[in-house]
Design an enzyme around this catalytic site. Sequence first.
Site, PDB file in Angstrom:
ATOM      1  N   LYS A  15       0.829  -1.217   0.000  1.00 44.18           N
ATOM      2  CA  LYS A  15       0.000   0.000   0.000  1.00 44.18           C
ATOM      3  C   LYS A  15       0.856   1.257   0.000  1.00 44.18           C
ATOM      4  O   LYS A  15       0.614   2.191  -0.772  1.00 44.18           O
ATOM      5  CB  LYS A  15      -0.923   0.009   1.220  1.00 44.18           C
ATOM      6  CG  LYS A  15      -2.043  -1.003   1.196  1.00 44.18           C
ATOM      7  CD  LYS A  15      -3.060  -0.742   2.286  1.00 44.18           C
ATOM      8  CE  LYS A  15      -2.473  -0.784   3.682  1.00 44.18           C
ATOM      9  NZ  LYS A  15      -2.008  -2.126   4.074  1.00 44.18           N
ATOM     10  N   THR A  17       4.051   1.620  -0.853  1.00 37.26           N
ATOM     11  CA  THR A  17       4.804   1.704  -2.102  1.00 37.26           C
ATOM     12  C   THR A  17       3.922   2.225  -3.228  1.00 37.26           C
ATOM     13  O   THR A  17       4.329   3.093  -4.015  1.00 37.26           O
ATOM     14  CB  THR A  17       5.365   0.320  -2.470  1.00 37.26           C
ATOM     15  OG1 THR A  17       6.124  -0.191  -1.378  1.00 37.26           O
ATOM     16  CG2 THR A  17       6.264   0.409  -3.695  1.00 37.26           C
ATOM     17  N   ARG A  38       1.118   7.402   7.300  1.00 39.17           N
ATOM     18  CA  ARG A  38       1.376   7.155   8.717  1.00 39.17           C
ATOM     19  C   ARG A  38       2.871   6.982   8.975  1.00 39.17           C
ATOM     20  O   ARG A  38       3.632   6.650   8.072  1.00 39.17           O
ATOM     21  CB  ARG A  38       0.646   5.897   9.185  1.00 39.17           C
ATOM     22  CG  ARG A  38      -0.863   6.002   9.158  1.00 39.17           C
ATOM     23  CD  ARG A  38      -1.501   4.686   9.528  1.00 39.17           C
ATOM     24  NE  ARG A  38      -1.196   3.650   8.552  1.00 39.17           N
ATOM     25  CZ  ARG A  38      -1.392   2.361   8.736  1.00 39.17           C
ATOM     26  NH1 ARG A  38      -1.878   1.919   9.871  1.00 39.17           N
ATOM     27  NH2 ARG A  38      -1.092   1.489   7.792  1.00 39.17           N
ATOM     28  N   LYS A  49       7.135  -7.771   9.225  1.00 45.47           N
ATOM     29  CA  LYS A  49       6.597  -6.826   8.257  1.00 45.47           C
ATOM     30  C   LYS A  49       7.657  -5.880   7.712  1.00 45.47           C
ATOM     31  O   LYS A  49       7.705  -5.589   6.525  1.00 45.47           O
ATOM     32  CB  LYS A  49       5.464  -6.024   8.899  1.00 45.47           C
ATOM     33  CG  LYS A  49       4.864  -4.963   7.989  1.00 45.47           C
ATOM     34  CD  LYS A  49       3.758  -4.213   8.710  1.00 45.47           C
ATOM     35  CE  LYS A  49       3.219  -3.092   7.833  1.00 45.47           C
ATOM     36  NZ  LYS A  49       4.206  -2.033   7.595  1.00 45.47           N
ATOM     37  N   ALA A 217      -4.834  -0.319  12.405  1.00 44.78           N
ATOM     38  CA  ALA A 217      -6.223  -0.387  11.942  1.00 44.78           C
ATOM     39  C   ALA A 217      -7.002  -1.490  12.642  1.00 44.78           C
ATOM     40  O   ALA A 217      -8.233  -1.428  12.703  1.00 44.78           O
ATOM     41  CB  ALA A 217      -6.259  -0.601  10.434  1.00 44.78           C
ATOM     42  N   PHE A 245      -4.266  -2.165   6.899  1.00 44.66           N
ATOM     43  CA  PHE A 245      -4.864  -3.476   6.652  1.00 44.66           C
ATOM     44  C   PHE A 245      -5.659  -3.465   5.343  1.00 44.66           C
ATOM     45  O   PHE A 245      -5.389  -2.678   4.450  1.00 44.66           O
ATOM     46  CB  PHE A 245      -5.743  -3.899   7.839  1.00 44.66           C
ATOM     47  CG  PHE A 245      -4.940  -4.416   9.006  1.00 44.66           C
ATOM     48  CD1 PHE A 245      -4.859  -5.768   9.264  1.00 44.66           C
ATOM     49  CD2 PHE A 245      -4.248  -3.548   9.831  1.00 44.66           C
ATOM     50  CE1 PHE A 245      -4.111  -6.251  10.338  1.00 44.66           C
ATOM     51  CE2 PHE A 245      -3.488  -4.009  10.899  1.00 44.66           C
ATOM     52  CZ  PHE A 245      -3.427  -5.371  11.144  1.00 44.66           C
ATOM     53  N   PHE A 325       5.332  -7.827  -9.575  1.00 46.89           N
ATOM     54  CA  PHE A 325       6.534  -8.567  -9.184  1.00 46.89           C
ATOM     55  C   PHE A 325       7.114  -9.220 -10.439  1.00 46.89           C
ATOM     56  O   PHE A 325       6.370  -9.561 -11.365  1.00 46.89           O
ATOM     57  CB  PHE A 325       6.203  -9.644  -8.144  1.00 46.89           C
ATOM     58  CG  PHE A 325       6.031  -9.127  -6.742  1.00 46.89           C
ATOM     59  CD1 PHE A 325       6.974  -9.399  -5.762  1.00 46.89           C
ATOM     60  CD2 PHE A 325       4.932  -8.361  -6.404  1.00 46.89           C
ATOM     61  CE1 PHE A 325       6.818  -8.933  -4.464  1.00 46.89           C
ATOM     62  CE2 PHE A 325       4.760  -7.890  -5.118  1.00 46.89           C
ATOM     63  CZ  PHE A 325       5.707  -8.171  -4.141  1.00 46.89           C
ATOM     64  N   TRP A 353       7.732   0.166  -8.095  1.00 48.54           N
ATOM     65  CA  TRP A 353       8.842  -0.312  -7.268  1.00 48.54           C
ATOM     66  C   TRP A 353      10.146  -0.273  -8.066  1.00 48.54           C
ATOM     67  O   TRP A 353      11.187   0.119  -7.545  1.00 48.54           O
ATOM     68  CB  TRP A 353       8.555  -1.745  -6.791  1.00 48.54           C
ATOM     69  CG  TRP A 353       9.522  -2.237  -5.753  1.00 48.54           C
ATOM     70  CD1 TRP A 353       9.401  -2.190  -4.408  1.00 48.54           C
ATOM     71  CD2 TRP A 353      10.803  -2.870  -6.005  1.00 48.54           C
ATOM     72  NE1 TRP A 353      10.501  -2.732  -3.796  1.00 48.54           N
ATOM     73  CE2 TRP A 353      11.378  -3.155  -4.753  1.00 48.54           C
ATOM     74  CE3 TRP A 353      11.502  -3.200  -7.164  1.00 48.54           C
ATOM     75  CZ2 TRP A 353      12.614  -3.775  -4.634  1.00 48.54           C
ATOM     76  CZ3 TRP A 353      12.739  -3.807  -7.037  1.00 48.54           C
ATOM     77  CH2 TRP A 353      13.286  -4.095  -5.784  1.00 48.54           C
TER      78      TRP A 353
END
Length: 473
Positions: A15, A17, A38, A49, A217, A245, A325, A353
């Site tokens: 999210k 990225t 955030r 994570k 969240a 989330f 990816f 990315w």
Amino acid sequence: MLVTAINPTPAGEGKTTTSVGLADALNLTGRKTVLALREPSLGPCFGTKGGATGGGRAQVAPMEDINLHFTGDFHAITAAHNLLAAMIDNHIHWGNALQIDVRRVVWRRVLDMNDRALRDIVQSIGGVANGYPRESGFDITVASEVMAILCLSENLADMERRLGDIVVAYTRDRSPITARDLKADGAMAVLLAEAIKPNLVQTLEGNPAFLHGGPFANIAHGCNSLIATRAALALGDYVVTEAGFGADLGAEKFFDIKCRQAGLSPDAVVIVATVRALKMNGGVAKADLGAEDVEAVRRGAVNLVRHIENIRQFGVPAVVAINHFHTDSEAEIAVVHEAASAHGARAILCRHWAEGGAGQPSSPTRWPSCATRMPRISRRFMATSCRCSTRSIRLPGASTAPSMRSRSPACSRSSSAGRMPATATCRCASPRRSTAFRATLRCSARRPGISCRCARFGWPQARASSSRSAARS
């Protein structure tokens, strides 16, 4: 524009990225865009994570400073929270005038770290001087009610009022005891006086980003601070923000809590999905996600479809961002496009990315236009359904704009009424920017070569250009 995702998996969705890549792509097309994200917690940073500054060429900088102590906001929240905990124990020790039942103290301590040994503890052992022994424990700082309060407060006075309302314990007859009863609200507000100010950083491509607050969240509302979002709305023509989330948790809390509190409404929602995550939802083990499995993607796509349907209930258009990816095959990507289009949403392959803002060759025209694909529907979280030409916004320290609560009554608009006069102010579904106010913000971009407006600065006057007016019409 709100960035959310399918249900989070160990495979990762991206999210932050995608938020950074979207903002960079919009800025590349000349659209003045600001990020509002955030701050990361040290717990996830040192866990599975990882950090929360994006990745690859779609990052906010300085990454290592932001992921560690940053400007100390979380430390201030930790101190304010634990000050209240200490004042509870101190009050009980010195006579307990409020008749607190030590069995019903509900305020635990916090630490911005994952430490399972401290989840449940017995405190105040070791003798009379250490107080009354009782069971307690530690939570992570981002789970603190103080964090949620800071992110929903409109100014210092509002924050102090909210801090005073915190229920910390109960008496034997189960009457609530608040932080105000302990006279802790003022001291806590002093500790948070600097933390309430938004932090200004930038992406790797030099675009502005506000990072402020970080409630989880699954515990709180999972969004950055209300103050930072308003600052971004005042500074840019477009604002990209995110909610924690999946869309069934963070996005719905964004609509139901933050939008109601601030009188905001997003013009579009971006649902981030990856082929890897959809394969995992389709039953593929994490170790096997690199192998092509079109049927697993098809099975997992039901998760994406449900999130599209959920977002549509809020009357906001949704677009799917396929976070690419290198292991994704053309056939797998085609399945995601097919699933999204079958339910009225456009899916866009995003390579931010690897390539930054330029990694979305088709997005510069499609991201901004997605807000016009569905009619605006007035929802319960909107104050009104009008589209006014101005809206006053106030930050802590502002002196030239009226506050949200002192604004004139919400306006109404019929199909033939046209735009409101330029002097009107209201809480509307698609607010314009404030034309003049000053605020004190902090900038963490301290390195040579990083340009920003730091310390005390004034927002530029809003440009009333015909192209901008047309874009907002």
